[in-house]
Write a protein that holds these residues in place. Structure first.
Motif, PDB file in Angstrom:
ATOM      1  N   TYR A   1      -1.587   4.119  -0.505  1.00 20.49           N
ATOM      2  CA  TYR A   1      -2.599   4.707   0.182  1.00 20.49           C
ATOM      3  C   TYR A   1      -3.497   5.717   0.402  1.00 20.49           C
ATOM      4  O   TYR A   1      -4.388   5.923   0.744  1.00 20.49           O
ATOM      5  CB  TYR A   1      -2.521   3.333   0.986  1.00 20.49           C
ATOM      6  CG  TYR A   1      -2.545   4.429   2.014  1.00 20.49           C
ATOM      7  CD1 TYR A   1      -3.397   4.086   3.714  1.00 20.49           C
ATOM      8  CD2 TYR A   1      -0.895   4.281   2.651  1.00 20.49           C
ATOM      9  CE1 TYR A   1      -2.346   4.985   4.727  1.00 20.49           C
ATOM     10  CE2 TYR A   1      -0.590   4.566   4.201  1.00 20.49           C
ATOM     11  CZ  TYR A   1      -1.618   5.192   4.985  1.00 20.49           C
ATOM     12  OH  TYR A   1      -1.321   5.777   6.037  1.00 20.49           O
ATOM     13  N   ASP A   2      -2.543   6.292   1.254  1.00 20.94           N
ATOM     14  CA  ASP A   2      -2.561   7.547   1.004  1.00 20.94           C
ATOM     15  C   ASP A   2      -2.553   8.682   0.522  1.00 20.94           C
ATOM     16  O   ASP A   2      -2.710  10.035   1.091  1.00 20.94           O
ATOM     17  CB  ASP A   2      -1.692   8.095   2.003  1.00 20.94           C
ATOM     18  CG  ASP A   2      -0.186   7.764   2.440  1.00 20.94           C
ATOM     19  OD1 ASP A   2      -0.103   7.378   1.202  1.00 20.94           O
ATOM     20  OD2 ASP A   2       0.804   7.965   2.767  1.00 20.94           O
TER      21      ASP A   2
ATOM     22  N   GLU B   1       0.734  -1.161  -0.400  1.00 24.54           N
ATOM     23  CA  GLU B   1      -0.032   0.179  -0.213  1.00 24.54           C
ATOM     24  C   GLU B   1       1.032   1.107   0.195  1.00 24.54           C
ATOM     25  O   GLU B   1       0.581   2.101   0.585  1.00 24.54           O
ATOM     26  CB  GLU B   1      -0.848  -0.042   0.825  1.00 24.54           C
ATOM     27  CG  GLU B   1      -1.967  -0.923   1.132  1.00 24.54           C
ATOM     28  CD  GLU B   1      -3.054  -1.275   2.033  1.00 24.54           C
ATOM     29  OE1 GLU B   1      -4.347  -1.162   1.939  1.00 24.54           O
ATOM     30  OE2 GLU B   1      -2.972   0.160   3.664  1.00 24.54           O
TER      31      GLU B   1
ATOM     32  N   SER C   1      -8.940   0.939   4.640  1.00 21.69           N
ATOM     33  CA  SER C   1      -8.192   0.130   5.749  1.00 21.69           C
ATOM     34  C   SER C   1      -8.640  -1.569   5.906  1.00 21.69           C
ATOM     35  O   SER C   1      -9.699  -1.587   5.866  1.00 21.69           O
ATOM     36  CB  SER C   1      -7.711   0.553   7.206  1.00 21.69           C
ATOM     37  OG  SER C   1      -6.826  -0.410   7.738  1.00 21.69           O
TER      38      SER C   1
ATOM     39  N   ARG D   1       3.959  -0.365   3.635  1.00 22.99           N
ATOM     40  CA  ARG D   1       3.532   1.379   3.618  1.00 22.99           C
ATOM     41  C   ARG D   1       5.122   1.966   3.477  1.00 22.99           C
ATOM     42  O   ARG D   1       5.976   0.836   4.052  1.00 22.99           O
ATOM     43  CB  ARG D   1       2.719   1.484   4.642  1.00 22.99           C
ATOM     44  CG  ARG D   1       1.728   1.487   5.204  1.00 22.99           C
ATOM     45  CD  ARG D   1       0.002   1.558   4.465  1.00 22.99           C
ATOM     46  NE  ARG D   1      -1.034   0.832   4.928  1.00 22.99           N
ATOM     47  CZ  ARG D   1      -1.707   1.762   5.685  1.00 22.99           C
ATOM     48  NH1 ARG D   1      -1.039   2.478   7.221  1.00 22.99           N
ATOM     49  NH2 ARG D   1      -2.491   1.698   6.317  1.00 22.99           N
TER      50      ARG D   1
END
Length: 358
Positions: A187-188, A184, A195, A210
């Motif tokens: 992801y942000d 991910e 989530s 991450r």
């Protein structure tokens, strides 16, 4: 020709094509936040000097504590690493000699980490267009796999797969006793991210990777983390060298977790610029992947191999990411980061020039 295997460091790209690198250039090949690091970093940078005279905490205790509180998990379910690349390397060692399935196109380091650890590697190929997952076809491949790498949001397409689909993938991996490595890294940047971290606490074979280098624009510091069940974290930690994450990166990571406004501003900018770019490209009949993040794939449908467009842009000082080493793409698309309005305007001007000649 040997193409560079990553974006950024454009001097190696120009060397590969035997061209002089223009003095004025814009690098769209690295998917880094165009706003740069959070403003507070510059103001507080001098604080970091005190940390270079001692060894960093090999357990990253303070950063793990903040991450655990943010994600609602235990500190023992987190491992901090020297960027996502180190964590991918550790996973490659964990699955050494086994069968790894990679959902392609994907970040090239998955395969590199697997190959160097004598894994057997196979692919599930996403189809250009909507880049959808056919769960029935994928499940057949999972039967023979020990681990599967899935990048969500996908790099290089930018497509984000919703939680409901990921839950089905987790179920299929559980059914076939297959380790799911969910990367991910972006992801942000996804506005509608949901989530899947709660799944790691259910003793499932799920690893979530991450990166903190993209959103917070600190690739020079190298910082990432993985979240998984305690047994998986213990196995990975046993393979990790002491002090692989430097003290400056650890402290910067703590600051990143306090930078919610920076994330909000970034998402707004990226969404606005992405919509503007997509509208522009469609007006000129370029094909664009349905990205939800800060990069996208693009191709000129009039060409199968995008090399002429690639070279044209390089000569103008516009540096896309080639896709020669992405299985299933092999140069038929180009990847672009979304930058600020000024740089994106320059890119659009270059694309208009291309349309005048092609």
């Amino acid at each position: 020709m040997i193409w560079p295997s990553h974006g950024s460091n454009p001097q190696y790209l120009y060397e590969a094509i035997d061209k002089q690198m223009p003095e004025e250039r814009i690098d769209f090949s690295a998917n880094i936040n165009p706003l740069g690091p959070p403003r507070e970093f510059k103001d507080r940078w001098g604080i970091l000097f005190q940390y270079i005279s001692d060894y960093p905490d090999p357990h990253a205790a303070l950063l793990k504590s903040k991450l655990a509180a943010t994600e609602g998990i235990k500190e023992t379910q987190i491992l901090v690493g020297n960027g996502g690349a180190e964590l991918i390397t550790l996973i490659g060692r964990m699955i050494a000699g086994k069968h790894a399935l990679i959902i392609q196109p994907a970040f090239s380091e998955y395969e590199e980490a697997c190959r160097v650890n004598n894994c057997r590697v196979s692919y599930y190929q996403l189809e250009p267009g909507n880049w959808g997952l056919d769960m029935e076809a994928l499940s057949e491949k999972l039967k023979a796999a020990d681990a599967v790498f899935f990048c969500n949001p996908n790099n290089p397409t930018g497509v984000y797969y919703p939680k409901a689909l990921v839950e089905k993938l987790i179920e299929e991996c559980q059914k076939h006793s297959c380790l799911l490595i969910m990367d991910e890294a972006f992801y942000d940047f996804a506005c509608d991210y949901q989530s899947i971290v709660p799944f790691i606490g259910k003793d499932t074979n799920v690893v979530v990777l991450r990166s903190m280098t993209k959103m917070f624009s600190i690739p020079g510091l190298r910082l990432g983390y993985m979240m998984a069940g305690e047994r998986l974290i213990e196995r990975a930690a046993a393979l990790k060298p002491h002090w692989s994450v430097n003290a400056l990166a650890l402290k910067a990571g703590e600051w990143c977790l306090d930078s919610n406004e920076h994330v909000r501003l970034t998402k707004n900018l990226i969404r606005q610029e992405r919509e503007r770019l997509v509208s522009f490209y469609r007006s000129l009949n370029f094909a664009v992947s349905p990205s939800d993040v800060n990069f996208y794939l693009l191709r000129d449908p009039r060409l199968d191999d995008q090399l002429p467009l690639f070279q044209f842009l390089l000569e103008m000082g516009i540096i896309p990411r080639h896709t020669m080493n992405f299985p299933g793409l092999e140069g038929r698309w180009l990847r672009f980061a979304i930058k600020g309005p000024k740089d994106n305007n320059r890119l659009m001007e270059a694309m208009e020039e291309w349309r005048k000649v092609r």
